[in-house]
Design a protein around this motif. Structure first.
Motif, PDB file in Angstrom:
ATOM      1  N   PHE A  78       3.624   4.236  -8.581  1.00 38.81           N
ATOM      2  CA  PHE A  78       2.276   5.302  -8.679  1.00 38.81           C
ATOM      3  C   PHE A  78       1.362   4.882  -9.559  1.00 38.81           C
ATOM      4  N   ASP A  79       1.599   4.147 -10.640  1.00 34.11           N
ATOM      5  CA  ASP A  79       0.722   3.515 -11.246  1.00 34.11           C
ATOM      6  C   ASP A  79      -0.207   2.688 -10.708  1.00 34.11           C
ATOM      7  N   ARG A  80       0.731   1.932  -9.729  1.00 29.68           N
ATOM      8  CA  ARG A  80      -0.254   0.878  -8.817  1.00 29.68           C
ATOM      9  C   ARG A  80      -1.048   1.432  -8.002  1.00 29.68           C
ATOM     10  N   GLY A  81      -1.067   2.881  -7.555  1.00 28.48           N
ATOM     11  CA  GLY A  81      -1.954   3.511  -6.493  1.00 28.48           C
ATOM     12  C   GLY A  81      -1.073   3.473  -5.356  1.00 28.48           C
ATOM     13  N   ILE A  82       0.206   3.048  -5.203  1.00 26.10           N
ATOM     14  CA  ILE A  82       0.851   2.967  -4.129  1.00 26.10           C
ATOM     15  C   ILE A  82       1.150   4.378  -3.290  1.00 26.10           C
ATOM     16  N   GLN A  83       1.082   4.520  -2.314  1.00 28.18           N
ATOM     17  CA  GLN A  83       1.364   5.736  -1.593  1.00 28.18           C
ATOM     18  C   GLN A  83       2.978   5.787  -1.223  1.00 28.18           C
ATOM     19  N   VAL A  84       3.474   7.079  -1.489  1.00 30.48           N
ATOM     20  CA  VAL A  84       4.876   7.095  -1.311  1.00 30.48           C
ATOM     21  C   VAL A  84       5.085   8.397  -0.499  1.00 30.48           C
ATOM     22  N   SER A  85       6.004   8.242   0.651  1.00 36.84           N
ATOM     23  CA  SER A  85       6.512   9.427   1.405  1.00 36.84           C
ATOM     24  C   SER A  85       7.832   9.414   1.642  1.00 36.84           C
ATOM     25  N   GLN A 142      -5.721   8.287   8.010  1.00 39.73           N
ATOM     26  CA  GLN A 142      -5.485   9.850   7.800  1.00 39.73           C
ATOM     27  C   GLN A 142      -4.500   9.835   6.483  1.00 39.73           C
ATOM     28  N   SER A 143      -4.614  11.006   5.696  1.00 40.36           N
ATOM     29  CA  SER A 143      -3.657  11.338   4.574  1.00 40.36           C
ATOM     30  C   SER A 143      -2.231  11.424   5.031  1.00 40.36           C
ATOM     31  N   LEU A 144      -1.337  11.066   4.308  1.00 39.74           N
ATOM     32  CA  LEU A 144       0.078  11.108   4.501  1.00 39.74           C
ATOM     33  C   LEU A 144       0.478  12.654   4.567  1.00 39.74           C
ATOM     34  N   GLN A 145       1.159  13.180   5.501  1.00 42.02           N
ATOM     35  CA  GLN A 145       1.748  14.627   5.415  1.00 42.02           C
ATOM     36  C   GLN A 145       2.784  15.041   4.718  1.00 42.02           C
ATOM     37  N   HIS A 146       3.531  13.940   4.172  1.00 38.16           N
ATOM     38  CA  HIS A 146       4.672  14.161   3.439  1.00 38.16           C
ATOM     39  C   HIS A 146       4.761  13.288   2.240  1.00 38.16           C
ATOM     40  N   ALA A 147       3.390  13.337   1.533  1.00 35.72           N
ATOM     41  CA  ALA A 147       3.467  12.518   0.298  1.00 35.72           C
ATOM     42  C   ALA A 147       4.221  12.846  -1.020  1.00 35.72           C
ATOM     43  N   ILE A 148       4.864  12.162  -1.682  1.00 31.48           N
ATOM     44  CA  ILE A 148       5.311  12.494  -2.877  1.00 31.48           C
ATOM     45  C   ILE A 148       4.395  12.112  -3.987  1.00 31.48           C
ATOM     46  N   SER A 149       4.301  13.196  -4.953  1.00 34.14           N
ATOM     47  CA  SER A 149       3.417  12.820  -6.085  1.00 34.14           C
ATOM     48  C   SER A 149       4.170  12.308  -7.165  1.00 34.14           C
ATOM     49  N   PRO A 150       3.304  11.764  -8.378  1.00 40.06           N
ATOM     50  CA  PRO A 150       4.289  11.302  -9.514  1.00 40.06           C
ATOM     51  C   PRO A 150       4.966  12.813 -10.257  1.00 40.06           C
ATOM     52  N   ALA A 151       4.376  13.890 -10.171  1.00 39.30           N
ATOM     53  CA  ALA A 151       4.951  14.866 -10.645  1.00 39.30           C
ATOM     54  C   ALA A 151       6.179  15.465 -10.129  1.00 39.30           C
ATOM     55  N   GLN A 210       0.593  -1.113  -0.049  1.00 42.98           N
ATOM     56  CA  GLN A 210       0.053  -0.098  -0.090  1.00 42.98           C
ATOM     57  C   GLN A 210       0.857   1.292  -0.158  1.00 42.98           C
ATOM     58  N   ALA A 211       2.049   1.112   0.442  1.00 42.08           N
ATOM     59  CA  ALA A 211       2.732   2.371   0.805  1.00 42.08           C
ATOM     60  C   ALA A 211       4.168   2.076   1.104  1.00 42.08           C
ATOM     61  N   ILE A 212       4.992   3.093   0.430  1.00 43.09           N
ATOM     62  CA  ILE A 212       6.367   3.148   0.530  1.00 43.09           C
ATOM     63  C   ILE A 212       6.817   4.262   1.476  1.00 43.09           C
ATOM     64  N   LEU A 213       7.236   4.235   2.651  1.00 43.06           N
ATOM     65  CA  LEU A 213       7.648   5.370   3.389  1.00 43.06           C
ATOM     66  C   LEU A 213       9.168   5.431   3.578  1.00 43.06           C
ATOM     67  N   HIS A 214       9.773   6.355   3.071  1.00 40.41           N
ATOM     68  CA  HIS A 214      11.153   6.603   2.809  1.00 40.41           C
ATOM     69  C   HIS A 214      11.826   7.250   4.352  1.00 40.41           C
ATOM     70  N   ALA A 215      12.636   6.559   5.167  1.00 39.75           N
ATOM     71  CA  ALA A 215      13.013   7.398   6.103  1.00 39.75           C
ATOM     72  C   ALA A 215      14.584   7.877   5.839  1.00 39.75           C
ATOM     73  N   ALA A 216      14.451   8.685   4.645  1.00 39.31           N
ATOM     74  CA  ALA A 216      15.464   9.504   4.134  1.00 39.31           C
ATOM     75  C   ALA A 216      15.038  10.520   3.394  1.00 39.31           C
TER      76      ALA A 216
END
Length: 344
Positions: free
Chosen positions: A108-115, A329-338, A90-96
């Motif tokens: 992103f094409d898969r709808g996976i959230q990235v932070s 809740q929504s991720l606060q530090h989400a990265i968008s494809p753009a 569901q999500a990739i949460l990057h601690a860097a």
């Protein structure tokens, strides 16, 4: 707020051992264990070096049950093959910082959230930059080098200062925006140049938006905050450096390749400008680099970003994102494809 464990949410740690020890300090690991089941396997975990997700049979076998990848420095690239092996992801949460090198656009094409924890990594860089700006305004680095040689104070009335100084920020990155916010506490005039920043956004930051040439002509102190992209390699060339005033200071905490290293050496060797460099090209500098011996150049070994106990902030941010995920809740530090294409 105390969160109930969610055993249905399965997390795999994907970072090298050294990163894990600094990012997941005991208090942060406690929060992580309180909200999810953390798998005992992951790339680079235990005695194994960081390697591809599919290279380790145990990791490959665990991927079908993974809901979240908690990543960090040393994480292998998450490409289409890895995504295919992790159908529940569901999500990739990057601690860097930047996720550009590890997250394939297919996620992103898969709808996976990235932070990303880039904001947490930006804070110490902004603090370092502000300190460098204040010191540069006093020409403290050059004067300290002279003082070591001459053993005398010099004429204080002939020195510059910080009152009314013009500071230029090249790039409106997270770090640059944090620097601008912090510089509001000083009697400075701040300029900024960025092709993606609007005049209204600049005004909200309390800075003046200008083009690159104007930025270099007017700045007493110029700080580089552009991302390293194909179009920014060598962006700060001999022509732009030549626009700087005599006695100006150049600060670089971004990436060394953004500045033409030969042009920078020429300007600094002439004594016309000062430089405060936390990043260089090449990095590290060779021991015989003339930059290391110039009295008007102050070089630090890429320490502006999160180091030591500051790294725990990255884990706190990433686990905070996981806590938000578990409560819908929504991720606060989400990265968008753009954004991915513009990241350093």
């Amino acid at each position: 707020m105390s969160l109930e464990p969610n055993p249905a949410l399965t997390v795999m740690l994907a970072m090298n051992d050294g990163t894990r020890a600094h990012v997941l300090v005991p208090s942060v690991r406690q929060r992580l264990d309180a909200v999810a089941t953390v798998l005992p396997v992951g790339p680079g975990q235990g005695d194994r070096p960081a390697q591809g997700f599919l290279d380790d049979p145990a990791v490959r076998a665990a991927l079908p049950d993974v809901d979240v990848l908690l990543t960090g420095w040393g994480c292998p690239r998450i490409g289409p093959e890895v995504l295919e092996a992790a159908p529940k992801l569901q999500a990739i949460l990057h601690a860097a910082g930047s996720v550009k090198a590890i997250v394939d656009p297919a996620a992103f094409d898969r709808g996976i959230q990235v932070s990303s924890a880039a904001t947490a990594n930006a804070q110490p860089v902004a603090e370092f930059t502000v300190a460098a700006i204040v010191m540069a305004g006093k020409r403290a680095f050059r004067l300290a080098a002279q003082y070591r040689v001459e053993r005398r104070k010099g004429d204080a009335h002939g020195m510059p200062g910080n009152y009314g100084t013009t500071v230029g920020l090249l790039g409106a990155s997270r770090i640059a925006k944090m620097v601008a916010e912090r510089l509001r506490a000083f009697d400075l005039h701040v300029l900024i140049s960025d092709p993606y920043l609007t005049a209204a956004e600049a005004a909200a930051l309390g800075v003046e938006l200008v083009d690159n040439d104007t930025l270099f002509r007017r700045s007493d102190i110029l700080s580089v905050h552009a991302p390293l992209l194909p179009e920014t390699v060598g962006l700060v060339d001999g022509r732009l450096l030549g626009l700087l005033k005599d006695g100006a200071s150049l600060i670089n905490t971004a990436r060394g390749k953004i500045i033409d290293s030969e042009a920078l050496l020429r300007e600094c060797a002439s004594g016309r400008i000062d430089a405060i460099l936390d990043v260089t090209d090449p990095e590290p500098l060779p021991p015989d680099s003339p930059l290391l011996d110039l009295p008007n150049v102050f070089v630090t070994p890429h320490v502006a970003g999160a180091v030591g106990n500051e790294i725990a902030r990255l884990g706190e941010l990433a686990v905070g994102e996981l806590e938000r995920l578990t409560t819908g809740q929504s991720l606060q530090h989400a990265i968008s494809p753009a954004e991915l294409g513009r990241l350093a």
